[in-house]
Design a protein around this motif. Structure first.
Motif, PDB file in Angstrom:
ATOM      1  N   LEU A   1      42.525  31.074  36.604  1.00  0.00           N
ATOM      2  CA  LEU A   1      43.785  31.692  37.013  1.00  0.00           C
ATOM      3  C   LEU A   1      43.925  31.632  38.529  1.00  0.00           C
ATOM      4  O   LEU A   1      43.025  31.185  39.235  1.00  0.00           O
ATOM      5  N   GLY A   2      45.053  32.108  39.020  1.00  0.00           N
ATOM      6  CA  GLY A   2      45.310  32.022  40.453  1.00  0.00           C
ATOM      7  C   GLY A   2      44.350  32.838  41.288  1.00  0.00           C
ATOM      8  O   GLY A   2      43.962  32.439  42.392  1.00  0.00           O
ATOM      9  N   GLU A   3      43.942  33.991  40.767  1.00  0.00           N
ATOM     10  CA  GLU A   3      43.038  34.862  41.512  1.00  0.00           C
ATOM     11  C   GLU A   3      41.593  34.544  41.144  1.00  0.00           C
ATOM     12  O   GLU A   3      41.258  34.357  39.970  1.00  0.00           O
ATOM     13  N   LYS A   4      40.729  34.499  42.143  1.00  0.00           N
ATOM     14  CA  LYS A   4      39.335  34.145  41.923  1.00  0.00           C
ATOM     15  C   LYS A   4      38.488  35.386  41.685  1.00  0.00           C
ATOM     16  O   LYS A   4      38.733  36.448  42.256  1.00  0.00           O
ATOM     17  N   LEU A   5      37.461  35.214  40.867  1.00  0.00           N
ATOM     18  CA  LEU A   5      36.577  36.327  40.527  1.00  0.00           C
ATOM     19  C   LEU A   5      35.948  36.936  41.774  1.00  0.00           C
ATOM     20  O   LEU A   5      35.891  38.160  41.916  1.00  0.00           O
ATOM     21  N   LYS A   6      35.484  36.104  42.691  1.00  0.00           N
ATOM     22  CA  LYS A   6      34.797  36.625  43.877  1.00  0.00           C
ATOM     23  C   LYS A   6      35.727  37.478  44.733  1.00  0.00           C
ATOM     24  O   LYS A   6      35.288  38.440  45.373  1.00  0.00           O
ATOM     25  N   ASP A   7      37.016  37.139  44.755  1.00  0.00           N
ATOM     26  CA  ASP A   7      37.961  37.907  45.559  1.00  0.00           C
ATOM     27  C   ASP A   7      38.261  39.266  44.939  1.00  0.00           C
ATOM     28  O   ASP A   7      38.729  40.176  45.630  1.00  0.00           O
ATOM     29  N   VAL A   8      37.984  39.406  43.656  1.00  0.00           N
ATOM     30  CA  VAL A   8      38.257  40.662  42.961  1.00  0.00           C
ATOM     31  C   VAL A   8      37.085  41.630  43.070  1.00  0.00           C
ATOM     32  O   VAL A   8      37.277  42.839  43.217  1.00  0.00           O
ATOM     33  N   ILE A   9      35.864  41.101  43.025  1.00  0.00           N
ATOM     34  CA  ILE A   9      34.717  42.011  42.929  1.00  0.00           C
ATOM     35  C   ILE A   9      33.904  42.127  44.210  1.00  0.00           C
ATOM     36  O   ILE A   9      33.105  43.051  44.344  1.00  0.00           O
ATOM     37  N   LEU A  10      34.081  41.213  45.151  1.00  0.00           N
ATOM     38  CA  LEU A  10      33.273  41.304  46.378  1.00  0.00           C
ATOM     39  C   LEU A  10      33.897  42.271  47.375  1.00  0.00           C
ATOM     40  O   LEU A  10      35.104  42.427  47.437  1.00  0.00           O
TER      41      LEU A  10
END
Length: 208
Positions: free
Chosen positions: A199-208
């Protein structure tokens, strides 16, 4: 070994009779000018002897053409052959698009409910084999993750019927994913190291 079937009635038995045939055809499908035998072997990832045998067999049934002689000889697909035009090239195009088709199916079906969707495991590392699952981590902003989890499981059943591959989804809430990361969860760290975001949003940007 059983007797080979008649070529005219069952030409694909001859075209796809060995993995080296498939590898060589795949290597040559985009080369209008052709390539040398050695270059074809390298592109196909097969040894020179296997390549030479495959070239001889595919030339004998008209699928390949040799041009020139000696060190200047090139081999290419016979793009005028009916089987090449109507069967082989469409099949290789479908193969080339297969991975994107799988990913688009997942993102289209689950993207509205998930904040992130990340492939991981053997499929993400390109180490998958027949029977391998597609491992998928979904993260949702919803405090209740069960609606997305249930939807992913239901989608997975249809996905397996359509593509012949099992989908193994894991669903975390955003807060749960962040907590797992802070606590050094090994699975999450592994996903962050090699996962592929759909998807457009990356996992690392959500949880880091």
């Amino acid at each position: 070994m059983g007797k080979k079937k008649a070529f005219i009635a069952y030409p694909l038995d001859w075209v796809f009779s060995t993995p080296s045939h498939v590898a060589l055809l795949r290597a040559l499908k985009d080369s209008a000018e052709g390539m040398s035998g050695r270059a074809a072997a390298r592109a196909a990832g097969i040894n020179h002897q296997a390549c030479r045998q495959a070239l001889d067999r595919l030339e004998a049934i008209g699928i390949l053409i040799r041009q020139g002689s000696g060190h200047t000889q090139l081999v290419r697909l016979n793009f005028d052959h009916a089987l090449v035009k109507d069967a082989l090239l469409p099949l290789f195009r479908a193969e080339k698009n297969f991975q994107a088709l799988l990913r688009n199916s997942i993102s289209h079906s689950l993207g509205k409910d998930a904040r992130t969707a990340t492939l991981f495991g053997s499929a993400a590392r390109k180490e998958d084999r027949p029977g391998s699952d597609i491992d998928l981590l979904l993260v949702t902003d919803s405090a209740t993750k069960s609606p997305l989890s249930d939807k992913a499981l239901e989608f997975g059943r249809g996905f397996t019927k359509k593509y012949g591959i099992r989908l193994s989804p894991i669903t975390y809430s955003t807060s749960e994913a962040r907590a797992k990361y802070r606590n050094g969860d090994p699975l999450l760290k592994n996903i962050l190291s090699h996962g592929i975001d759909l998807l457009g949003e990356k996992l690392k940007d959500v949880i880091l």
